[in-house]
Design a protein around this motif. Structure first.
Motif, PDB file in Angstrom:
ATOM      1  N   GLN A  61       0.882  -1.160   0.000  1.00 31.23           N
ATOM      2  CA  GLN A  61       0.000   0.000   0.000  1.00 31.23           C
ATOM      3  C   GLN A  61       0.925   1.215   0.000  1.00 31.23           C
ATOM      4  OE1 GLN A  61      -3.243  -0.390  -0.156  1.00 31.23           O
ATOM      5  NE2 GLN A  61      -4.058   1.666   0.127  1.00 31.23           N
ATOM      6  N   LEU A  89       0.288  -3.709   3.728  1.00 28.50           N
ATOM      7  CA  LEU A  89      -1.043  -3.885   4.296  1.00 28.50           C
ATOM      8  C   LEU A  89      -1.246  -5.387   4.513  1.00 28.50           C
ATOM      9  CD1 LEU A  89      -4.287  -2.131   3.051  1.00 28.50           C
ATOM     10  CD2 LEU A  89      -4.317  -4.491   3.835  1.00 28.50           C
ATOM     11  N   LEU A 125      -1.685  -1.816   9.112  1.00 20.24           N
ATOM     12  CA  LEU A 125      -1.120  -0.875   8.141  1.00 20.24           C
ATOM     13  C   LEU A 125      -0.540   0.305   8.894  1.00 20.24           C
ATOM     14  CD1 LEU A 125      -0.735   0.028   5.157  1.00 20.24           C
ATOM     15  CD2 LEU A 125      -2.954   1.176   5.338  1.00 20.24           C
ATOM     16  N   ASP A 156      -7.354   3.926   4.872  1.00 18.39           N
ATOM     17  CA  ASP A 156      -7.214   2.971   3.770  1.00 18.39           C
ATOM     18  C   ASP A 156      -7.474   1.552   4.240  1.00 18.39           C
ATOM     19  OD1 ASP A 156      -6.650   4.930   1.971  1.00 18.39           O
ATOM     20  OD2 ASP A 156      -4.472   4.652   1.986  1.00 18.39           O
ATOM     21  N   GLU A 186     -10.565  -0.935   3.102  1.00 22.59           N
ATOM     22  CA  GLU A 186     -10.299  -2.221   2.490  1.00 22.59           C
ATOM     23  C   GLU A 186     -11.049  -3.347   3.206  1.00 22.59           C
ATOM     24  OE1 GLU A 186      -9.215  -4.176  -0.574  1.00 22.59           O
ATOM     25  OE2 GLU A 186      -8.416  -2.132  -0.329  1.00 22.59           O
TER      26      GLU A 186
END
Length: 499
Positions: free
Chosen positions: A422, A427, A470, A476, A480
């Motif tokens: 990522q 990630l 992450l 993000d 996800e």
């Protein structure tokens, strides 16, 4: 045996020996741990220390005093001379400036020989003074070893909240095939959700050259972390974590103290274990300390400091980084006499500026979600569906089946791990799938005659627990994980047994 009247070279020899012969080399590295980390070599140096007590016993013996007395016969009283009590042999000193520092050193190929001379008085009472145990003569030389070819030491330090340790803890608990991970993840999440503490982890790494037959055993003599406020050790806990020689993971508590003078936390004596040989470099050894984990109960005071100063002193006994080796022989230099082994010590220090805000900003975010899918039969096809959704999102996927699935097919379990890049970060998703299979009885009324038909069908439930990791940005990662949930709901909608 030395002649009492000296030798033909005109020097006086006495059968004495030094109490102490110590050679120390010190090296230092200056380091910064921040968004832009740096390391550079700091000051260093070497020193030879030799002590000869005029004790009339174990070191400068009465026999040695008699050697001086008879060797001074015929010399003018009231003067001063010297007596040679031994020789210091220095091997492989090319990576030092000892040849320049010690002018009287005689050179034989790569070996230097330095006479050990002590002052003696030329008078009738000299023998008595030499045996009175009131004086010690010190011989010392300061020298400069060459700069190491590589920086020998570094600290690897991090600062995290306990939530960011979850992924590591879960993987550790599952490393032996433990597949009941939904409970494990849930337990870890519940365990840390209400903690206010922070965790600081520190490792020391050492890289040194070795000769054939050498087996250095470095240890951290002192480790310290500057602390911005006087603190109670009741809120601190230090753990030393690592693998035993048998491969078992072990965590031990370790004493830690607060030094109010230097305003820092301190601990001592941490072994760095056996060194590893890097590929292609048989003359090097890489040592890594066990993880030193400092649990901070009240971390608020930590954030009042922009920089924490860390200091580590790594000591290697019986070894000199320059490659220098030494022996001490008596005044005769006779090989039949067992040479004295000098004490050799290399001290490698690292002073590190640890930028708190920079490091804490890099911490991993680890959100946790759990999805329930009713009326879906858990089997390998559904695991394939999950893997397909992840691969469509550019993840690399691995999965394992619980070894007990064959014995207990009604409650199957699987573990999936997925990761992708990522941006510059990694990630990760850890997914535990728990299934439950059961049979549903159902009745159905058919036709105008309203005939009742009874039967049964297989059905099930799937509980999917997801732990993500992450660095920097939790938006993000959360997006996800939400996308994974929605994609699975869309896919499993066509697999429900009620259709």
């Amino acid at each position: 045996m030395a002649s009492r009247r000296g030798r033909s070279d005109g020097k006086l020899y006495a059968r004495a020996r030094p109490e102490k012969v110590k050679i120390t080399e010190k090296y230092s590295v200056i380091q910064e741990i921040s968004k832009s980390p740096t390391r550079r070599l700091g000051p260093g140096g070497g020193r030879i220390d030799i002590a000869v007590p005029y004790d009339g016993g174990q070191y400068f013996t009465h026999q040695a005093a008699d050697d001086v007395k008879w060797g001074l016969v015929g010399r003018q009283a009231g003067g001063r001379g010297t007596a040679v009590i031994g020789h210091l042999r220095l091997v492989d000193h090319a990576k030092t400036d000892l040849r320049r520092v010690i002018g009287q050193m005689r050179q034989y190929h790569n070996v230097g020989v330095v006479p050990l001379e002590v002052p003696v008085a030329v008078d009738a009472d000299s023998a008595g003074e030499l045996a009175a145990d009131r004086k010690t003569y010190i011989i010392d030389y300061d020298y400069e070893p060459d700069r190491p070819e590589i920086l020998p030491v570094e600290l690897v330090a991090d600062l995290r909240d306990p939530d960011s340790m979850n992924m590591y803890g879960v993987k550790l608990l599952s490393s032996d095939g433990e597949m009941d991970l939904a409970e494990t993840i849930d337990w870890l999440r519940q365990k840390v959700s209400f903690r206010s503490e922070l965790v600081m982890t520190i490792k020391a790494r050492l890289a040194i050259p070795v000769k054939p037959g050498q087996a250095p055993n470095p240890r951290i003599r002192l480790m310290s972390v500057e602390w911005p406020a006087i603190t109670s050790l009741r809120t601190m806990e230090l753990e030393i974590m690592g693998f035993t020689p048998s491969g078992e993971w072990k965590t031990d508590g370790h004493p830690v103290r607060y030094n109010p003078v230097h305003r820092r936390l301190e601990w001592e004596d941490v072994s760095m274990g056996m060194g590893e040989i890097p590929e292609g470099s048989p003359g090097m050894r890489i040592y890594t300390s066990p993880m030193m984990q400092l649990r901070i109960g009240h971390p608020g005071e930590l954030f009042t400091a922009e920089v924490l100063k860390m200091h580590a002193e790594v000591e290697i006994a019986g070894y000199l980084l320059s490659g220098l080796e030494a022996r001490v022989f008596d005044a005769t230099g006779n090989a039949d006499h067992r040479p004295q082994m000098p004490k050799l010590i290399t001290s490698v220090n690292v002073d590190t500026d640890f930028y708190v805000a920079d490091i804490f900003a890099k911490r991993d975010f680890l959100p946790y979600q759990q999805f329930i899918f009713d009326d879906v039969i858990p089997n390998e096809m559904r695991i394939t569906d999950i893997s397909t959704v992840l691969r469509n999102a550019k993840f690399q996927v691995e999965h394992k089946e619980h070894p007990g699935n064959r014995e207990n097919p009604s409650s199957p379990k699987w573990l999936l791990s997925a990761h992708r890049l990522q941006g510059p970060d990694r990630l990760e998703l850890l997914i535990a799938v728990e299934g439950e299979k059961y049979v549903l009885d159902r009745e159905q009324i058919m036709g105008n005659n309203r005939i009742k038909i009874s039967g049964s069908k297989e059905s099930g439930r799937m509980r999917i627990s997801v732990l993500g990791a992450l660095a920097h940005d939790h938006f993000d990662l959360t997006r996800e994980m939400n996308h994974l949930q929605q994609a699975l709901r869309d896919r499993f909608r066509f697999q429900t047994t009620s259709r």
